[in-house]
Design an enzyme around this catalytic site. Sequence first.
Site, PDB file in Angstrom:
ATOM      1  N   CYS A  72      -4.239   0.353  10.947  1.00 42.78           N
ATOM      2  CA  CYS A  72      -4.225   1.347   9.876  1.00 42.78           C
ATOM      3  C   CYS A  72      -3.311   2.502  10.289  1.00 42.78           C
ATOM      4  O   CYS A  72      -3.541   3.143  11.327  1.00 42.78           O
ATOM      5  CB  CYS A  72      -5.649   1.849   9.658  1.00 42.78           C
ATOM      6  N   CYS A 176       1.752   1.782   5.246  1.00 37.68           N
ATOM      7  CA  CYS A 176       0.298   1.597   5.144  1.00 37.68           C
ATOM      8  C   CYS A 176       0.092   0.091   5.135  1.00 37.68           C
ATOM      9  O   CYS A 176       0.837  -0.640   4.456  1.00 37.68           O
ATOM     10  CB  CYS A 176      -0.212   2.223   3.842  1.00 37.68           C
TER      11      CYS A 176
HETATM   12  N1  DGL Z   1      -4.478   0.453   5.573  1.00 35.64           N
HETATM   13  C1  DGL Z   1      -4.558   1.878   5.708  1.00 35.64           C
HETATM   14  C2  DGL Z   1      -3.229   2.424   6.290  1.00 35.64           C
HETATM   15  O1  DGL Z   1      -2.495   1.667   6.910  1.00 35.64           O
HETATM   16  C3  DGL Z   1      -5.039   2.386   4.384  1.00 35.64           C
HETATM   17  C4  DGL Z   1      -5.323   3.803   4.332  1.00 35.64           C
HETATM   18  C5  DGL Z   1      -6.356   4.279   3.391  1.00 35.64           C
HETATM   19  O2  DGL Z   1      -7.456   3.718   3.361  1.00 35.64           O
HETATM   20  O3  DGL Z   1      -6.059   5.267   2.733  1.00 35.64           O
HETATM   21  O4  DGL Z   1      -2.904   3.578   6.185  1.00 35.64           O
END
Ligand code: DGL
Length: 243
Positions: A72, A176
């Site tokens: 993430c 993301c």
């Molecule tokens: N997959 C997360 C990232 O890479 C998502 C972020 C979120 O939940 O806002 O930032």
Amino acid sequence: MQNPICFFDSGIGGATILREVIKVLPNENYIYYADSINNPYGNKSKDELFKIVDNIVNKLLVYNPKLIICACNTATSMVLNDIRKKYPDITFVGTEPAIKVVHDYYKNEKSIVITTRGTGESERFKELFKTYKTIDCKLIEAPDLAELIENNNDTYDYLKKILKNNLDAEVVVLGCTHFPLAIKNLKRILPNATFIDGSKGISKRVKVLLNNNLNDKKGSIKVISSKNDVTDKVLSIIKDLTF
Ligand code: DGL
């Protein structure tokens, strides 16, 4: 069971990293923690997110992992430094927008980096952006995109709106781990762009880190979900090679 490699993310997005790591290390045991109940991370405060991630790390430590991949960008940008300080004996691998790839290979192209709000406004990302930003590179925050993807909502109209002033972008960094899951709509809107994410860089890094500590027999994948069971979704992302 040999010690697993653990992953976590605010839901299914980090599976886009898992699928690359599995390609490179097919014999490992994997545990993927999908924290959908706390999605989106990108709209949370730093304190709130630290508590969430700390709690997940505690759950994953029970499995005695070889390492933990923070799949993430938002959690990496906002709290991973503090988490590393709290757990100095654990190896963490973070995920950051692959803006260095633009710097190294697409210096002269018009490029954009799309992130969550949390990533775009974090000190860590600002530093990264300052270091690797090319002349024609813009940051676009997409505060609602990860949530739309997580909840299986259509992303086309939202993407059209946030990209309307950058339809001539030639290179797009998906900052993301959820965003590669919207690749079909991204390609409809920017048919000629090159899309980049950080998953390949992470798989290489994990291989280097585990050099002498690899499994020799076929491993397994276990998905833990904090909300509804997303095992089937995660497994279908791993099989989908469209990105
Ligand atoms: N997959 C997360 C990232 O890479 C998502 C972020 C979120 O939940 O806002 O930032």
